[in-house]
Design a protein around this motif. Structure first.
Motif, mmCIF file in Angstrom:
data_model
loop_
_atom_site.group_PDB
_atom_site.id
_atom_site.type_symbol
_atom_site.label_atom_id
_atom_site.label_comp_id
_atom_site.label_asym_id
_atom_site.label_seq_id
_atom_site.Cartn_x
_atom_site.Cartn_y
_atom_site.Cartn_z
ATOM 1 N N PRO A 79 -29.807 10.775 17.395
ATOM 2 C CA PRO A 79 -29.118 11.615 18.375
ATOM 3 C C PRO A 79 -28.290 10.822 19.386
ATOM 4 O O PRO A 79 -27.172 11.223 19.728
ATOM 5 N N ASP A 80 -28.810 9.694 19.875
ATOM 6 C CA ASP A 80 -28.055 8.921 20.849
ATOM 7 C C ASP A 80 -26.824 8.286 20.211
ATOM 8 O O ASP A 80 -25.756 8.192 20.837
ATOM 9 N N GLU A 81 -26.933 7.874 18.948
ATOM 10 C CA GLU A 81 -25.790 7.306 18.240
ATOM 11 C C GLU A 81 -24.721 8.367 18.007
ATOM 12 O O GLU A 81 -23.520 8.112 18.191
ATOM 13 N N ALA A 82 -25.136 9.570 17.615
ATOM 14 C CA ALA A 82 -24.197 10.663 17.384
ATOM 15 C C ALA A 82 -23.461 11.034 18.670
ATOM 16 O O ALA A 82 -22.254 11.302 18.663
ATOM 17 N N ALA A 83 -24.188 11.041 19.781
ATOM 18 C CA ALA A 83 -23.563 11.374 21.065
ATOM 19 C C ALA A 83 -22.528 10.322 21.459
ATOM 20 O O ALA A 83 -21.453 10.664 21.988
ATOM 21 N N LEU A 84 -22.822 9.060 21.199
ATOM 22 C CA LEU A 84 -21.880 7.993 21.522
ATOM 23 C C LEU A 84 -20.642 8.054 20.642
ATOM 24 O O LEU A 84 -19.527 7.796 21.096
ATOM 25 N N LEU A 85 -20.823 8.394 19.365
ATOM 26 C CA LEU A 85 -19.671 8.533 18.470
ATOM 27 C C LEU A 85 -18.760 9.652 18.957
ATOM 28 O O LEU A 85 -17.533 9.491 19.035
ATOM 29 N N LYS A 86 -19.343 10.792 19.294
ATOM 30 C CA LYS A 86 -18.550 11.926 19.792
ATOM 31 C C LYS A 86 -17.837 11.555 21.086
ATOM 32 O O LYS A 86 -16.651 11.865 21.270
ATOM 33 N N ALA A 87 -18.525 10.865 21.978
ATOM 34 C CA ALA A 87 -17.926 10.482 23.266
ATOM 35 C C ALA A 87 -16.745 9.541 23.086
ATOM 36 O O ALA A 87 -15.778 9.594 23.840
ATOM 37 N N ALA A 88 -16.821 8.664 22.062
ATOM 38 C CA ALA A 88 -15.733 7.717 21.812
ATOM 39 C C ALA A 88 -14.459 8.444 21.389
ATOM 40 O O ALA A 88 -13.354 8.061 21.775
ATOM 41 N N TYR A 89 -14.614 9.501 20.582
ATOM 42 C CA TYR A 89 -13.447 10.287 20.188
ATOM 43 C C TYR A 89 -12.913 11.115 21.360
ATOM 44 O O TYR A 89 -11.708 11.365 21.461
ATOM 45 N N ALA A 90 -13.798 11.542 22.239
ATOM 46 C CA ALA A 90 -13.389 12.400 23.359
ATOM 47 C C ALA A 90 -12.725 11.626 24.491
ATOM 48 O O ALA A 90 -11.897 12.179 25.228
ATOM 49 N N ARG A 91 -13.047 10.344 24.638
ATOM 50 C CA ARG A 91 -12.589 9.599 25.810
ATOM 51 C C ARG A 91 -11.064 9.555 25.957
ATOM 52 O O ARG A 91 -10.549 9.673 27.095
ATOM 53 N N PRO A 92 -10.279 9.382 24.896
ATOM 54 C CA PRO A 92 -8.818 9.383 25.078
ATOM 55 C C PRO A 92 -8.288 10.692 25.659
ATOM 56 O O PRO A 92 -7.278 10.691 26.360
ATOM 57 N N VAL A 93 -8.971 11.794 25.363
ATOM 58 C CA VAL A 93 -8.559 13.080 25.938
ATOM 59 C C VAL A 93 -8.787 13.071 27.441
ATOM 60 O O VAL A 93 -7.915 13.468 28.225
ATOM 61 N N LEU A 94 -9.943 12.599 27.869
ATOM 62 C CA LEU A 94 -10.249 12.519 29.293
ATOM 63 C C LEU A 94 -9.269 11.592 29.999
ATOM 64 O O LEU A 94 -8.801 11.884 31.110
ATOM 65 N N ASN A 95 -8.949 10.467 29.364
ATOM 66 C CA ASN A 95 -7.993 9.532 29.963
ATOM 67 C C ASN A 95 -6.606 10.155 30.076
ATOM 68 O O ASN A 95 -5.922 10.001 31.091
ATOM 69 N N ALA A 96 -6.177 10.856 29.025
ATOM 70 C CA ALA A 96 -4.849 11.471 29.034
ATOM 71 C C ALA A 96 -4.745 12.545 30.109
ATOM 72 O O ALA A 96 -3.702 12.696 30.750
#
Length: 370
Positions: free
Chosen positions: A345-362
Motif C-alpha cells: 500500500p505505501d509503495e502504491a501510494a508513492l507511485l500515484k503521488a509521483a504521477y500527480a506531483r506535476p499537476v500540483l506543480n503546474a
C-alpha cells in the motif's frame, strides 16, 4: 580514462573527438563484455544455448554497421536510427515544442528535469536532430560508467563526465571547477550542452532545480563577471520532458518506500544500468519534450533566483497526460490498478503521488518573472 594535458586540459572528461573514433570503435568490436551484452539483448534465447555462435554473429553485424563510421556525426546517425526504431516500439508517439523559437546558430545550455537516466538527454538530442538543430554535449555522472565499454559508448555519443564520485573537499572542488570550465568552454566554442537540473532522478515526480548545480556553473566566472552576466552568456533554456508512463515507476516507488521505512537504500552494483535498459525498452505511452525560452540575466542575481525561473518554466511547460491528471483526481484512475499490482500500500501510494506531483506543480506556477 584519458589524462588531461596542458594542450588538452579536458581530456579526462570530454567527449571523444573525430580522430579518436576509429580506435574506440575497434576497441568496442573487440570487447567481449559489450558483444555479450548486445548478444543477450538481440538474441535472448539463442544466446543461452549457442553463445559463441550468437556472439560471433553480433560481432560481425556490429563491424558491418560501424565499418563506415569515421567521426562523431556518423556515430550519432547510427544511434539516431536505433533510437528512432526503439521509440517506434516503446512509445505511442514522441512530440516536441519550442525548438522553432530557438536559433540553430546559437549554442544553448539545456537544463532539463530528470526522469530517465539515459533517455532524457537522448530525447532532447533526438528532437534537436529531427528539427535540424545541432545536438548537444551531454553531462553524465561517472557513477553510471561501471564498465569501460559504457564509458566508450557515452563519450562517442557526445557525453562528458561529471565526477560525482570525487571524495574530499579539495578533490570535489577541483572536479566542480573543471566541470564549470568545460561547460563554459563548450558554449564559447559554439556547442550546446545538456545537463539535468539535479543529481539523480526525481523519483517522487517533483522536478526541482538544485541551486548547487547553478553555483557550479558560476565557478569559472566568479572572477570575471557577475552571476547575471553568466546567465546571459549561457543562453539557459529549461526543458520539460513528460512521459505518459514511466517504465521505472514501480522500482522508484519501492526505493522511496524503503527510504521512508528504513532511512536508507543501498543500490545494487548494476541497478543503474538495469534501470537504463528498462527505461529504453519499457513502454512509455506518449512522450513530449518542451523547450522553454532562454533566460535573461535581468533579475537573476543568485542561484536561487535562477533555480526558481528554471522550475517555473519546467512546471509550466510539462505536458500533463491523462495518467498525471487521473493520479491527481482529475480523471479516471483505472490505469493505476495495473501499475500498482503487487505493490505494498505505501509503495502504491508513492507511485500515484509521483504521477500527480506535476499537476500540483503546474497548478501553482507563478506568473512569468520576465
Amino acid at each position: 580514462m584519458d589524462q588531461p594535458t596542458s594542450a588538452d586540459p579536458f581530456a579526462g572528461i570530454r567527449p571523444y573527438e573525430d580522430q579518436e573514433v576509429p580506435a574506440v570503435l575497434s576497441r568496442l568490436c573487440h570487447c567481449d563484455d559489450f558483444i555479450q551484452l548486445v548478444s543477450r539483448h538481440e538474441f535472448p534465447r539463442l544466446s543461452r544455448y549457442l553463445g559463441p555462435v550468437t556472439r560471433a554473429l553480433v560481432r560481425q553485424q556490429i563491424r558491418r554497421r560501424l565499418g563506415n563510421v569515421k567521426d562523431v556525426a556518423g556515430f550519432q546517425l547510427q544511434i539516431g536510427a536505433i533510437l528512432t526504431e526503439v521509440l517506434s516500439r516503446t512509445t505511442d508517439g514522441v512530440s516536441w515544442s519550442g525548438l522553432d523559437a530557438l536559433d540553430p546558430a546559437k549554442p544553448y545550455l539545456f537544463v532539463s528535469n530528470h526522469r530517465d537516466i539515459a533517455l532524457d538527454p537522448a530525447l532532447v538530442n533526438w528532437a534537436c536532430h529531427q528539427a535540424a538543430m545541432p545536438t548537444a554535449r551531454i553531462g553524465i555522472g561517472d557513477n553510471l560508467l561501471k564498465k569501460p565499454y559504457v564509458t566508450d559508448l557515452m563519450r562517442l555519443n557526445k557525453s562528458f563526465i561529471v565526477k560525482r564520485s570525487a571524495k574530499g573537499i579539495r578533490e570535489l572542488a577541483a572536479a566542480m571547477g573543471e566541470l564549470s570550465a568545460y561547460i563554459d568552454h563548450s558554449l564559447a566554442g559554439g556547442h550546446s550542452v545538456w545537463i539535468a537540473q539535479r543529481e539523480g532522478r526525481a523519483k517522487d515526480g517533483n522536478d526541482e532545480t538544485e541551486p548547487a548545480l547553478l553555483k557550479m556553473f558560476y565557478l569559472a566566472h566568479r572572477k570575471e563577471r557577475s552571476f547575471a552576466q553568466m546567465v546571459d552568456r549561457f543562453n539557459i533554456v529549461p526543458v520539460a520532458i513528460s512521459y505518459e508512463l514511466d517504465p521505472c515507476d514501480r522500482l522508484k516507488a519501492r526505493e522511496l518506500a524503503t527510504l521512508a521505512s528504513t532511512g536508507q537504500y543501498e543500490k545494487g552494483p548494476m541497478e543503474d544500468l538495469n534501470a537504463m535498459a528498462l527505461g529504453f525498452t519499457g513502454h512509455k505511452g506518449r512522450v513530449h519534450v518542451a523547450f522553454g525560452t532562454p533566460i535573461s540575466g535581468a533579475g537573476m542575481d543568485d542561484p536561487d533566483a535562477l533555480a526558481g525561473e528554471i522550475d517555473r518554466q519546467i512546471h509550466q511547460n510539462f505536458k500533463l497526460f491523462p495518467t498525471h491528471l487521473a493520479a491527481a483526481g482529475e480523471g479516471d484512475c483505472g490505469w493505476l490498478a495495473e501499475r500498482t499490482a503487487g505493490l505494498a500500500p505505501d509503495e502504491a501510494a508513492l507511485l500515484k503521488a509521483a504521477y500527480a506531483r506535476p499537476v500540483l506543480n503546474a497548478r501553482s506556477v507563478p506568473a512569468s518573472s520576465a
